[in-house]
Scaffold this motif. Structure first.
Motif, PDB file in Angstrom:
ATOM      1  N   ALA A   1      39.633  33.058  49.639  1.00  0.00           N
ATOM      2  CA  ALA A   1      40.172  32.737  48.313  1.00  0.00           C
ATOM      3  C   ALA A   1      40.309  33.990  47.456  1.00  0.00           C
ATOM      4  O   ALA A   1      41.363  34.246  46.866  1.00  0.00           O
ATOM      5  CB  ALA A   1      39.271  31.720  47.619  1.00  0.00           C
ATOM      6  N   LEU A   2      39.253  34.780  47.382  1.00  0.00           N
ATOM      7  CA  LEU A   2      39.284  35.969  46.523  1.00  0.00           C
ATOM      8  C   LEU A   2      40.272  37.014  47.030  1.00  0.00           C
ATOM      9  O   LEU A   2      40.960  37.656  46.240  1.00  0.00           O
ATOM     10  CB  LEU A   2      37.876  36.562  46.408  1.00  0.00           C
ATOM     11  CG  LEU A   2      36.887  35.701  45.634  1.00  0.00           C
ATOM     12  CD1 LEU A   2      35.473  36.211  45.812  1.00  0.00           C
ATOM     13  CD2 LEU A   2      37.259  35.632  44.156  1.00  0.00           C
ATOM     14  N   GLU A   3      40.346  37.175  48.343  1.00  0.00           N
ATOM     15  CA  GLU A   3      41.283  38.152  48.895  1.00  0.00           C
ATOM     16  C   GLU A   3      42.736  37.700  48.749  1.00  0.00           C
ATOM     17  O   GLU A   3      43.636  38.529  48.789  1.00  0.00           O
ATOM     18  CB  GLU A   3      40.944  38.443  50.352  1.00  0.00           C
ATOM     19  CG  GLU A   3      39.657  39.254  50.500  1.00  0.00           C
ATOM     20  CD  GLU A   3      39.295  39.575  51.938  1.00  0.00           C
ATOM     21  OE1 GLU A   3      39.926  39.018  52.878  1.00  0.00           O
ATOM     22  OE2 GLU A   3      38.373  40.383  52.140  1.00  0.00           O
ATOM     23  N   ALA A   4      42.966  36.409  48.562  1.00  0.00           N
ATOM     24  CA  ALA A   4      44.332  35.896  48.388  1.00  0.00           C
ATOM     25  C   ALA A   4      44.879  36.190  46.988  1.00  0.00           C
ATOM     26  O   ALA A   4      46.100  36.183  46.791  1.00  0.00           O
ATOM     27  CB  ALA A   4      44.368  34.394  48.658  1.00  0.00           C
ATOM     28  N   LEU A   5      43.996  36.450  46.035  1.00  0.00           N
ATOM     29  CA  LEU A   5      44.436  36.707  44.663  1.00  0.00           C
ATOM     30  C   LEU A   5      45.031  38.108  44.563  1.00  0.00           C
ATOM     31  O   LEU A   5      44.423  39.082  44.992  1.00  0.00           O
ATOM     32  CB  LEU A   5      43.262  36.533  43.695  1.00  0.00           C
ATOM     33  CG  LEU A   5      42.671  35.126  43.670  1.00  0.00           C
ATOM     34  CD1 LEU A   5      41.401  35.104  42.831  1.00  0.00           C
ATOM     35  CD2 LEU A   5      43.692  34.123  43.148  1.00  0.00           C
ATOM     36  N   LYS A   6      46.217  38.197  43.985  1.00  0.00           N
ATOM     37  CA  LYS A   6      46.953  39.455  43.956  1.00  0.00           C
ATOM     38  C   LYS A   6      46.556  40.386  42.807  1.00  0.00           C
ATOM     39  O   LYS A   6      46.854  41.561  42.833  1.00  0.00           O
ATOM     40  CB  LYS A   6      48.450  39.172  43.907  1.00  0.00           C
ATOM     41  CG  LYS A   6      48.945  38.460  45.167  1.00  0.00           C
ATOM     42  CD  LYS A   6      50.425  38.274  45.132  1.00  0.00           C
ATOM     43  CE  LYS A   6      51.042  37.556  46.286  1.00  0.00           C
ATOM     44  NZ  LYS A   6      50.268  37.136  47.393  1.00  0.00           N
TER      45      LYS A   6
ATOM     46  N   PRO B   1      43.425  40.997  39.399  1.00  0.00           N
ATOM     47  CA  PRO B   1      42.107  40.570  38.892  1.00  0.00           C
ATOM     48  C   PRO B   1      42.229  39.294  38.064  1.00  0.00           C
ATOM     49  O   PRO B   1      43.148  39.150  37.261  1.00  0.00           O
ATOM     50  CB  PRO B   1      41.664  41.750  38.022  1.00  0.00           C
ATOM     51  CG  PRO B   1      42.411  42.919  38.573  1.00  0.00           C
ATOM     52  CD  PRO B   1      43.741  42.373  39.009  1.00  0.00           C
ATOM     53  N   CYS B   2      41.306  38.388  38.294  1.00  0.00           N
ATOM     54  CA  CYS B   2      41.314  37.088  37.613  1.00  0.00           C
ATOM     55  C   CYS B   2      39.905  36.706  37.193  1.00  0.00           C
ATOM     56  O   CYS B   2      38.926  37.239  37.704  1.00  0.00           O
ATOM     57  CB  CYS B   2      41.824  35.999  38.568  1.00  0.00           C
ATOM     58  SG  CYS B   2      43.504  36.213  39.151  1.00  0.00           S
ATOM     59  N   HIS B   3      39.843  35.754  36.288  1.00  0.00           N
ATOM     60  CA  HIS B   3      38.587  35.075  35.988  1.00  0.00           C
ATOM     61  C   HIS B   3      38.547  33.905  36.966  1.00  0.00           C
ATOM     62  O   HIS B   3      39.378  32.998  36.886  1.00  0.00           O
ATOM     63  CB  HIS B   3      38.553  34.579  34.546  1.00  0.00           C
ATOM     64  CG  HIS B   3      37.314  33.819  34.223  1.00  0.00           C
ATOM     65  ND1 HIS B   3      36.286  34.370  33.503  1.00  0.00           N
ATOM     66  CD2 HIS B   3      36.917  32.578  34.562  1.00  0.00           C
ATOM     67  CE1 HIS B   3      35.310  33.479  33.405  1.00  0.00           C
ATOM     68  NE2 HIS B   3      35.675  32.381  34.031  1.00  0.00           N
ATOM     69  N   VAL B   4      37.606  33.946  37.901  1.00  0.00           N
ATOM     70  CA  VAL B   4      37.572  32.963  38.982  1.00  0.00           C
ATOM     71  C   VAL B   4      36.327  32.107  38.851  1.00  0.00           C
ATOM     72  O   VAL B   4      35.216  32.624  38.728  1.00  0.00           O
ATOM     73  CB  VAL B   4      37.588  33.660  40.369  1.00  0.00           C
ATOM     74  CG1 VAL B   4      37.671  32.628  41.481  1.00  0.00           C
ATOM     75  CG2 VAL B   4      38.725  34.659  40.469  1.00  0.00           C
ATOM     76  N   ARG B   5      36.544  30.809  38.885  1.00  0.00           N
ATOM     77  CA  ARG B   5      35.444  29.836  38.885  1.00  0.00           C
ATOM     78  C   ARG B   5      35.403  29.236  40.282  1.00  0.00           C
ATOM     79  O   ARG B   5      36.285  28.459  40.639  1.00  0.00           O
ATOM     80  CB  ARG B   5      35.683  28.761  37.830  1.00  0.00           C
ATOM     81  CG  ARG B   5      35.673  29.313  36.403  1.00  0.00           C
ATOM     82  CD  ARG B   5      36.189  28.303  35.376  1.00  0.00           C
ATOM     83  NE  ARG B   5      35.721  26.959  35.616  1.00  0.00           N
ATOM     84  CZ  ARG B   5      34.706  26.368  34.973  1.00  0.00           C
ATOM     85  NH1 ARG B   5      34.066  27.025  34.036  1.00  0.00           N
ATOM     86  NH2 ARG B   5      34.354  25.141  35.259  1.00  0.00           N
ATOM     87  N   ILE B   6      34.402  29.646  41.077  1.00  0.00           N
ATOM     88  CA  ILE B   6      34.297  29.183  42.457  1.00  0.00           C
ATOM     89  C   ILE B   6      33.276  28.052  42.544  1.00  0.00           C
ATOM     90  O   ILE B   6      32.126  28.214  42.138  1.00  0.00           O
ATOM     91  CB  ILE B   6      33.872  30.321  43.402  1.00  0.00           C
ATOM     92  CG1 ILE B   6      34.931  31.425  43.409  1.00  0.00           C
ATOM     93  CG2 ILE B   6      33.634  29.787  44.818  1.00  0.00           C
ATOM     94  CD1 ILE B   6      34.589  32.597  44.312  1.00  0.00           C
ATOM     95  N   THR B   7      33.720  26.927  43.104  1.00  0.00           N
ATOM     96  CA  THR B   7      32.831  25.806  43.365  1.00  0.00           C
ATOM     97  C   THR B   7      32.664  25.679  44.868  1.00  0.00           C
ATOM     98  O   THR B   7      33.652  25.595  45.602  1.00  0.00           O
ATOM     99  CB  THR B   7      33.393  24.494  42.773  1.00  0.00           C
ATOM    100  OG1 THR B   7      33.556  24.664  41.358  1.00  0.00           O
ATOM    101  CG2 THR B   7      32.456  23.327  43.042  1.00  0.00           C
TER     102      THR B   7
ATOM    103  N   VAL C   1      34.564  40.176  45.303  1.00  0.00           N
ATOM    104  CA  VAL C   1      34.092  39.746  43.988  1.00  0.00           C
ATOM    105  C   VAL C   1      34.258  40.870  42.958  1.00  0.00           C
ATOM    106  O   VAL C   1      34.576  40.606  41.797  1.00  0.00           O
ATOM    107  CB  VAL C   1      32.619  39.289  44.068  1.00  0.00           C
ATOM    108  CG1 VAL C   1      31.973  39.211  42.694  1.00  0.00           C
ATOM    109  CG2 VAL C   1      32.524  37.941  44.771  1.00  0.00           C
ATOM    110  N   ALA C   2      34.075  42.110  43.377  1.00  0.00           N
ATOM    111  CA  ALA C   2      34.111  43.242  42.455  1.00  0.00           C
ATOM    112  C   ALA C   2      35.449  43.368  41.722  1.00  0.00           C
ATOM    113  O   ALA C   2      35.500  43.920  40.624  1.00  0.00           O
ATOM    114  CB  ALA C   2      33.803  44.539  43.209  1.00  0.00           C
TER     115      ALA C   2
END
Length: 152
Positions: free
Chosen positions: A59-64, A66-72, A115-116
């Motif tokens: 999921a994180l590597e798919a984001l192009k 930087p985002c505010h990510v809420r992971i459940t 995550v960084a």
């Protein structure tokens, strides 16, 4: 970038393993506003914990950007690892409190790097408890694992 300029993405992740170890799959649902995307992957011989980690990594590597990510996640292993254990493992040279090597170190390092790039909040939900998004990624992870079994 100011926090107000960062896009918020909600992510739901899961991993599945047919046997432990055995064929495994992972899945993630990424939601930005009303736009949703489900991604998944599989491995021939793996463990459930590795697939849980891969759901978050994928999921994180798919984001192009930087985002505010809420992971459940329904994995206490992933949530506690990121929130509690990771700083100690790094400080101890990737060794546990009883001086054993950290299991899945390669994926923990990959997740830490992913995550960084983002501002991440971690949430836990009980698996198989009717949470609609968790049920969706559970089914997608299971399909990915079964697909791996079919292609073997």
């Amino acid at each position: 970038m100011r926090v107000s300029e960062v896009q918020r993405v909600d992510v739901f992740t899961d991993g599945a393993c047919l046997g432990n170890p055995g064929p495994g799959g992972w899945a993630a649902l990424l939601r930005y506003g009303t736009v949703e995307k489900v991604i998944s992957g599989c491995e021939r011989e793996t463990t459930n914990n590795r697939m849980e980690l891969m759901g978050a990594i994928g999921a994180l590597e798919a984001l192009k950007r930087p985002c505010h990510v809420r992971i459940t996640t329904d994995s206490q292993y992933v949530k506690q690892g990121m929130q509690q254990w990771l700083p100690r493992w790094r400080a101890n040279g990737w060794r546990t409190s009883d001086n054993k090597p950290v299991k899945n170190q390669d994926l923990w390092q990959r997740l830490a790097a992913a995550v960084a790039r983002h501002e991440v909040e971690w949430f836990w939900t009980r698996g198989h408890s009717g949470h609609p998004d968790n049920e969706r990624v559970d089914a997608a992870a299971r399909r990915a694992a079964e697909k791996q079994t079919a292609s073997s």
